[in-house]
Design an enzyme around this catalytic site. Sequence first.
Site, PDB file in Angstrom:
ATOM      1  N   CYS A  23      10.481 -36.869  76.448  1.00  0.00           N
ATOM      2  CA  CYS A  23       9.113 -36.351  76.495  1.00  0.00           C
ATOM      3  C   CYS A  23       8.610 -36.161  77.921  1.00  0.00           C
ATOM      4  O   CYS A  23       7.457 -35.784  78.119  1.00  0.00           O
ATOM      5  CB  CYS A  23       8.162 -37.216  75.674  1.00  0.00           C
ATOM      6  SG  CYS A  23       8.601 -38.917  75.508  1.00  0.00           S
ATOM      7  N   CYS A  50       7.728 -45.356  72.877  1.00  0.00           N
ATOM      8  CA  CYS A  50       6.760 -45.644  73.947  1.00  0.00           C
ATOM      9  C   CYS A  50       6.683 -47.150  74.205  1.00  0.00           C
ATOM     10  O   CYS A  50       6.550 -47.581  75.350  1.00  0.00           O
ATOM     11  CB  CYS A  50       5.366 -45.131  73.569  1.00  0.00           C
ATOM     12  SG  CYS A  50       5.307 -43.364  73.292  1.00  0.00           S
TER      13      CYS A  50
END
Lengths: 170, 133
Positions: free
Chosen positions: B37, B106
């Site tokens: 990402c 994350c």
Amino acid sequence: MTDPFEVLGVARRFSLDRAALEQRHRDLSRTLHPDRYVQSPPGERRMALERAVAVNEAFRALRDPLTRAEALLAAHGLAVGDADRPSQALLMEVMELRESLDEARRSPEKVTALLAQVRARSAAEEAALAAAFDADAAPGTAALAAARDALVRLKYFRRFEEEADDALDI
Amino acid sequence: MAYSEKVIEHAENPRNVGTLDKEDPNVGTGLVGAPACGDVMRLQIKVSDDGVIQDAKFKTFGCGSAIASSSLATEWLKGRTLDEASAIRNTDIVKELNLPPVKIHCSVLAEDAIKSAIEDFRKKQSAKREAQG
């Protein structure tokens, strides 16, 4: 994900003729157009529609050098995933760039300068991808590893470009 | 993407954003990123001589979940010993922030950042001990 090179029936290479790719997409889309299947049995009609969707997706994937590189690496089972970790050198460079962008946000000239700098970096990575993928008909382990590193860098630079573009829009 | 209230709260009011002097021998810096990402996360700890984390700062360029994960991590780190800090797992972060499956990476990134900050601090300390003979 299906292999977009296979869907469009084009050679699995990084450097490709953009005009030929567009032509191929147009031809296939015309062949698969729903108007041609009005009289066909529902099963055939649905299959043509599904193929048309796949052709569009494949075209979008191959049009952009970044997703094209992703498709080539995926075909070798080397897709970049969540577990991949970039080098410290790249992370330091990106952190510095992003912090500079944060500071430059109010000055369109500074943002534009940073953007130009990073676009040049992206272009260099695209050239590195072409060299890694296309130097040999069948790229070896070292070439694929080099391509993967170049792709990771390109992904970070593209992300920066998006952020910089957003900053200029506001 | 529907973020949980806690993620939004941390993303909108991140705690401990900033920088510690990375040349300071008592500061450990972890710099990690997720290429999928394009995220980059820096997490720093300042450790007292008796091995307790006095201060923690972070800077994250990424999605709301990545910001919230690192923000929460710095809150948890303060006042902990290094061993206690090493025990923080990404699953603790997932639970606290109600992260959906697509955002679990994350929290993994935040755990990696904690580990590399601790590792960096320990490296500096052993280099210091060696220098002192």
